[in-house]
Design an enzyme around this catalytic site. Sequence first.
Site, PDB file in Angstrom:
ATOM      1  N   LYS A  36     -38.819 -60.435  82.369  1.00  0.00           N
ATOM      2  CA  LYS A  36     -38.598 -59.797  81.073  1.00  0.00           C
ATOM      3  C   LYS A  36     -39.944 -59.391  80.487  1.00  0.00           C
ATOM      4  O   LYS A  36     -40.832 -60.219  80.306  1.00  0.00           O
ATOM      5  CB  LYS A  36     -37.870 -60.759  80.127  1.00  0.00           C
ATOM      6  CG  LYS A  36     -37.664 -60.165  78.745  1.00  0.00           C
ATOM      7  CD  LYS A  36     -36.772 -61.025  77.896  1.00  0.00           C
ATOM      8  CE  LYS A  36     -36.640 -60.442  76.498  1.00  0.00           C
ATOM      9  NZ  LYS A  36     -35.818 -61.302  75.629  1.00  0.00           N
ATOM     10  N   ARG A  79     -33.754 -55.660  67.783  1.00  0.00           N
ATOM     11  CA  ARG A  79     -34.284 -56.559  66.760  1.00  0.00           C
ATOM     12  C   ARG A  79     -33.822 -56.110  65.379  1.00  0.00           C
ATOM     13  O   ARG A  79     -33.595 -56.934  64.491  1.00  0.00           O
ATOM     14  CB  ARG A  79     -35.809 -56.628  66.853  1.00  0.00           C
ATOM     15  CG  ARG A  79     -36.267 -57.320  68.135  1.00  0.00           C
ATOM     16  CD  ARG A  79     -37.779 -57.358  68.282  1.00  0.00           C
ATOM     17  NE  ARG A  79     -38.168 -57.795  69.625  1.00  0.00           N
ATOM     18  CZ  ARG A  79     -39.392 -57.664  70.121  1.00  0.00           C
ATOM     19  NH1 ARG A  79     -40.352 -57.109  69.399  1.00  0.00           N
ATOM     20  NH2 ARG A  79     -39.656 -58.078  71.346  1.00  0.00           N
ATOM     21  N   LYS A 133     -44.768 -60.631  71.406  1.00  0.00           N
ATOM     22  CA  LYS A 133     -44.251 -61.677  72.284  1.00  0.00           C
ATOM     23  C   LYS A 133     -45.048 -61.768  73.586  1.00  0.00           C
ATOM     24  O   LYS A 133     -44.568 -62.265  74.592  1.00  0.00           O
ATOM     25  CB  LYS A 133     -42.758 -61.438  72.545  1.00  0.00           C
ATOM     26  CG  LYS A 133     -41.905 -61.456  71.267  1.00  0.00           C
ATOM     27  CD  LYS A 133     -40.406 -61.515  71.547  1.00  0.00           C
ATOM     28  CE  LYS A 133     -39.610 -61.626  70.239  1.00  0.00           C
ATOM     29  NZ  LYS A 133     -38.155 -61.824  70.467  1.00  0.00           N
ATOM     30  N   LYS A 192     -35.691 -56.655  82.895  1.00  0.00           N
ATOM     31  CA  LYS A 192     -35.478 -56.081  81.565  1.00  0.00           C
ATOM     32  C   LYS A 192     -36.786 -55.639  80.966  1.00  0.00           C
ATOM     33  O   LYS A 192     -37.745 -56.402  81.057  1.00  0.00           O
ATOM     34  CB  LYS A 192     -34.832 -57.170  80.702  1.00  0.00           C
ATOM     35  CG  LYS A 192     -34.653 -56.801  79.261  1.00  0.00           C
ATOM     36  CD  LYS A 192     -34.018 -57.950  78.540  1.00  0.00           C
ATOM     37  CE  LYS A 192     -33.912 -57.577  77.075  1.00  0.00           C
ATOM     38  NZ  LYS A 192     -33.672 -58.717  76.262  1.00  0.00           N
ATOM     39  N   SER A 214     -31.721 -51.694  74.161  1.00  0.00           N
ATOM     40  CA  SER A 214     -31.410 -50.939  72.949  1.00  0.00           C
ATOM     41  C   SER A 214     -32.241 -49.661  72.802  1.00  0.00           C
ATOM     42  O   SER A 214     -31.722 -48.621  72.407  1.00  0.00           O
ATOM     43  CB  SER A 214     -31.610 -51.835  71.730  1.00  0.00           C
ATOM     44  OG  SER A 214     -32.932 -52.359  71.704  1.00  0.00           O
ATOM     45  N   TYR A 223     -25.133 -50.746  76.650  1.00  0.00           N
ATOM     46  CA  TYR A 223     -24.342 -50.442  75.452  1.00  0.00           C
ATOM     47  C   TYR A 223     -23.391 -49.278  75.716  1.00  0.00           C
ATOM     48  O   TYR A 223     -22.539 -48.990  74.896  1.00  0.00           O
ATOM     49  CB  TYR A 223     -25.276 -50.159  74.267  1.00  0.00           C
ATOM     50  CG  TYR A 223     -26.182 -51.342  73.976  1.00  0.00           C
ATOM     51  CD1 TYR A 223     -25.704 -52.439  73.264  1.00  0.00           C
ATOM     52  CD2 TYR A 223     -27.494 -51.395  74.459  1.00  0.00           C
ATOM     53  CE1 TYR A 223     -26.515 -53.547  73.035  1.00  0.00           C
ATOM     54  CE2 TYR A 223     -28.309 -52.494  74.234  1.00  0.00           C
ATOM     55  CZ  TYR A 223     -27.814 -53.565  73.521  1.00  0.00           C
ATOM     56  OH  TYR A 223     -28.599 -54.666  73.308  1.00  0.00           O
TER      57      TYR A 223
HETATM   58  C1  PBG Z   1     -34.255 -62.042  72.679  1.00  0.00           C
HETATM   59  C2  PBG Z   1     -33.605 -60.858  73.303  1.00  0.00           C
HETATM   60  C3  PBG Z   1     -34.060 -59.559  73.128  1.00  0.00           C
HETATM   61  C4  PBG Z   1     -33.149 -58.732  73.773  1.00  0.00           C
HETATM   62  C5  PBG Z   1     -32.170 -59.540  74.369  1.00  0.00           C
HETATM   63  N1  PBG Z   1     -32.482 -60.873  74.065  1.00  0.00           N
HETATM   64  C6  PBG Z   1     -35.182 -59.008  72.343  1.00  0.00           C
HETATM   65  C7  PBG Z   1     -36.519 -59.620  72.403  1.00  0.00           C
HETATM   66  O1  PBG Z   1     -36.915 -60.255  73.392  1.00  0.00           O
HETATM   67  O2  PBG Z   1     -37.224 -59.467  71.414  1.00  0.00           O
HETATM   68  C8  PBG Z   1     -33.249 -57.239  73.785  1.00  0.00           C
HETATM   69  C9  PBG Z   1     -32.038 -56.451  74.126  1.00  0.00           C
HETATM   70  C10 PBG Z   1     -32.129 -55.020  73.769  1.00  0.00           C
HETATM   71  O3  PBG Z   1     -33.172 -54.499  73.331  1.00  0.00           O
HETATM   72  O4  PBG Z   1     -31.100 -54.344  73.934  1.00  0.00           O
HETATM   73  N2  PBG Z   1     -34.378 -63.213  73.322  1.00  0.00           N
END
Ligand code: PBG
Length: 330
Positions: free
Chosen positions: A200, A210, A223, A254, A280, A319
């Site tokens: 990730k 978010r 992060k 991801k 997203s 989505y």
């Molecule tokens: C958080 C989490 C995130 C997403 C899924 N789980 C965001 C992040 O790590 O800040 C993102 C999913 C998306 O953007 O569609 N643990």
Amino acid sequence: MIHTSFPTTRLRRNRHDDFTRRMVAENRLHVDDLIWPIFVCEGHNQRQAVDAMPGVERASVDRLIQHVQPAVDLGIPAVAIFPVTPMALRDEKGTEALNPDNLMCQAARTLKSAFPQLGLIGDVALDPYTNHGHDGLVQDGKILNDDTVQILCQQALNQARAGIDIIAPSDMMDGRVHAIRTMLDQHDFTETRIMAYAAKYASAFYGPFRDALGSDALLSGDKGTYQMSASNSDEALREVAHDIAEGADMVMVKPGMPYLDIIRRVRDEFSMPTFAYQVSGEYAMMMAAIQNGWLDREKTIMESLMAFKRAGCNGILTYFALEAAQLLKK
Ligand code: PBG
């Protein structure tokens, strides 16, 4: 490999007509490839639009069965649940993550009893529950690894008890897959699967998500001390290797489209069930162009999803899941 050359070989022959193109197709998209992420909010009879994700709605628990029914009818195998925790319940330690009656657990119980055959994926991380928006505990500006893992284990156990079939740790702490596996096994959840957000990346493409969770405004800093850097690829293989060794049943990369190279490497190296999250920001980007009339809606959605199949995915969190399933039907 045998090589002939033009004019003996004409590669266009296999593209001559529709039936031939169908015969030689190397990859296919199927409804079984689609996982639908859903947002659950508090309140009664709530349907809330998400600004940067046109067409995506948060639904309150009492509307959840209605909300998810179309996915069940279309044959989508699983949904991934994300809770929009009320601000008043968010704190420094993400305490609400351990409430056995939090939105995630309520949603899981509701969906499991209405749709026993539908797969439920539960995101495990602290960011929906903390008032700083980080995925773990923070002390002196640092994200604590081992203390966070303890909480994630309890969170995973609560989710399993509420009916979650697949625990999906998205926090990127070290050692969490092994710790969660151990916790689940100790409590006889030996069949509960783990889909690790294994590679990730710290990504700008999570912005709209978010927003949907209300954690964007809260987040201080980035992060980057736990999620991976976009510059790295070998490191992704090490991350995935660790999660598999620790007991992950399925692995995820991801975001999706900007990281197709990683998906291919992971699939080739490990031959594990491999998933991608079309996040997203990818959805927002495509929808913006679609709504402007700059991209064709149906073709863009299907081409973007086929790219994941070609890269080696067994499935895609997207989505677009409902719409893609509808398109596949016709
Ligand atoms: C958080 C989490 C995130 C997403 C899924 N789980 C965001 C992040 O790590 O800040 C993102 C999913 C998306 O953007 O569609 N643990």
